[in-house]
Design an enzyme around this catalytic site. Structure first.
Site, PDB file in Angstrom:
ATOM      1  N   ALA A  67       0.859  -1.185   0.000  1.00 58.17           N
ATOM      2  CA  ALA A  67       0.000   0.000   0.000  1.00 58.17           C
ATOM      3  C   ALA A  67       0.894   1.233   0.000  1.00 58.17           C
ATOM      4  O   ALA A  67       2.050   1.172   0.425  1.00 58.17           O
ATOM      5  CB  ALA A  67      -0.868  -0.017   1.249  1.00 58.17           C
ATOM      6  N   GLY A 112       0.566  -5.203   0.411  1.00 59.72           N
ATOM      7  CA  GLY A 112      -0.443  -5.213  -0.650  1.00 59.72           C
ATOM      8  C   GLY A 112       0.116  -5.744  -1.970  1.00 59.72           C
ATOM      9  O   GLY A 112      -0.644  -6.274  -2.790  1.00 59.72           O
ATOM     10  N   GLU A 115      -0.162  -9.366  -1.711  1.00 63.53           N
ATOM     11  CA  GLU A 115      -1.599  -9.670  -1.788  1.00 63.53           C
ATOM     12  C   GLU A 115      -2.113  -9.559  -3.219  1.00 63.53           C
ATOM     13  O   GLU A 115      -2.940 -10.364  -3.654  1.00 63.53           O
ATOM     14  CB  GLU A 115      -2.376  -8.720  -0.856  1.00 63.53           C
ATOM     15  CG  GLU A 115      -2.087  -9.004   0.613  1.00 63.53           C
ATOM     16  CD  GLU A 115      -2.663  -7.953   1.543  1.00 63.53           C
ATOM     17  OE1 GLU A 115      -2.419  -6.749   1.330  1.00 63.53           O
ATOM     18  OE2 GLU A 115      -3.363  -8.332   2.493  1.00 63.53           O
ATOM     19  N   GLU A 135       3.559  -5.683   7.164  1.00 65.22           N
ATOM     20  CA  GLU A 135       2.713  -4.639   7.752  1.00 65.22           C
ATOM     21  C   GLU A 135       2.936  -4.496   9.253  1.00 65.22           C
ATOM     22  O   GLU A 135       2.863  -3.390   9.802  1.00 65.22           O
ATOM     23  CB  GLU A 135       1.226  -4.958   7.493  1.00 65.22           C
ATOM     24  CG  GLU A 135       0.774  -4.794   6.056  1.00 65.22           C
ATOM     25  CD  GLU A 135       0.914  -6.051   5.210  1.00 65.22           C
ATOM     26  OE1 GLU A 135       1.681  -6.960   5.596  1.00 65.22           O
ATOM     27  OE2 GLU A 135       0.251  -6.110   4.160  1.00 65.22           O
TER      28      GLU A 135
END
Ligand code: CO8
Length: 261
Positions: A67, A112, A115, A135
């Protein structure tokens, strides 16, 4: 078809679409703008009759470093809760796509980014690839499927370790653990991914879509329901012209000419 984007590059050749994440200044961090563009591009290629398979890649250094931390830094709970982040178009488009999507990963696929790779249908990794869910080291946790898809891909113990420690996994470990289908030399990554995509795109499209749906179902349901869906889809292949052509071609010892590709 939208042709110009700011955060991604798109091209297509011989039924294979290539989407390149392109924010080199931020190691392809997945900003809202990037995810929106990615969603648009995936949806358009998925609906394009000329395309049979998609490849998503990044740069040599990073598939995506997660992210966009600079974008998220100022947001509070209600900001992300209100817009149900991360529910950006890119995530739902990757999930909804009916055609196979290959993630071609070199360098960092973190948070992310990992992911996103796992939201694709298969991952081909360069020997430089590094996967992780770091994270925890910045005071948050995976939020776009990391705890669920990683656990399904590599098992509970390794998923726990990676999510709880933030340790990164190299390509060899990711292959051993079953996260990636294959590791190739970095210089050959794109060619290998595109070749695999071309092979997939050369087959019957309806049958390809049924197989993708059936394999993905393995991660959604119990064995009984999954086997039932597989059997029904298998039976459905008998209703397609491509099934007749494929079998006739085999018996006649010639290459099949699929109508729906
Ligand atoms: N967000 C924003 N900017 C980033 C990010 C990021 N995730 N990663 C790197 N950058 C920027 C750096 O700030 C730096 O910018 P600048 O040149 O302006 O200082 C530039 O990219 C280059 O990065 P580095 O200098 O840090 O490069 P290094 O080679 O030294 O290190 C690393 C590379 C190890 C990848 C390091 O950049 C790093 O640790 N990045 C953050 C990794 C991380 O913690 N990712 C998880 C983010 S949280 C998350 O993904 C939650 C998922 C929730 C759902 C997903 C929604 C999209």
């Amino acid at each position: 078809m939208r042709m110009s984007y700011r955060c991604i590059l798109i091209e297509s050749r011989e039924r294979v679409a290539l989407i390149t994440l392109n924010r080199p200044e931020a190691l392809n961090a997945l900003s809202d703008e990037l995810m929106d563009e990615l969603g648009t591009a995936i949806a358009e290629f998925d609906g394009d009759d000329g395309i049979g398979c998609l490849v998503i890649t990044g740069s040599d250094k990073a598939f995506a470093a997660g992210a966009d931390i600079k974008e998220l830094q100022a947001q509070n709970f209600f900001d992300v809760f209100r817009r149900d982040f991360p529910s950006a178009a890119g995530w739902s488009a990757a999930r909804r796509a009916r055609k196979p999507i290959i993630a071609a990963v070199a360098g960092y696929a973190l948070g992310g980014g990992c992911e996103l790779a796992m939201a694709c249908d298969l991952i081909i990794a360069a020997d430089t690839a590094r996967f992780g869910q770091p994270e925890i080291t910045i005071g948050t946790m995976p939020g776009a499927g990391g705890t669920q898809r990683l656990a399904r891909a590599v098992g509970k113990s390794k998923a726990m370790e990676l999510c709880l420690t933030g340790r990164l996994m190299d390509a060899a470990e990711a292959e051993r653990a079953g996260l990636v289908s294959r590791v190739v030399p970095a210089a050959e990554l794109l060619a290998e991914a595109q070749q695999t995509a071309a092979t997939i795109a050369s087959h019957s499209l309806p049958i390809t879509m049924m197989i993708k749906e059936a394999v993905n179902e393995a991660f959604e349901t119990g064995l009984r329901e999954g086997l039932q869906l597989e059997r029904r889809l298998f039976q459905s292949t008998f209703a397609t012209e491509d099934h007749k052509e494929g079998m006739a071609a085999f018996v006649a010892k010639r290459a099949p000419k699929f109508k729906h590709r």
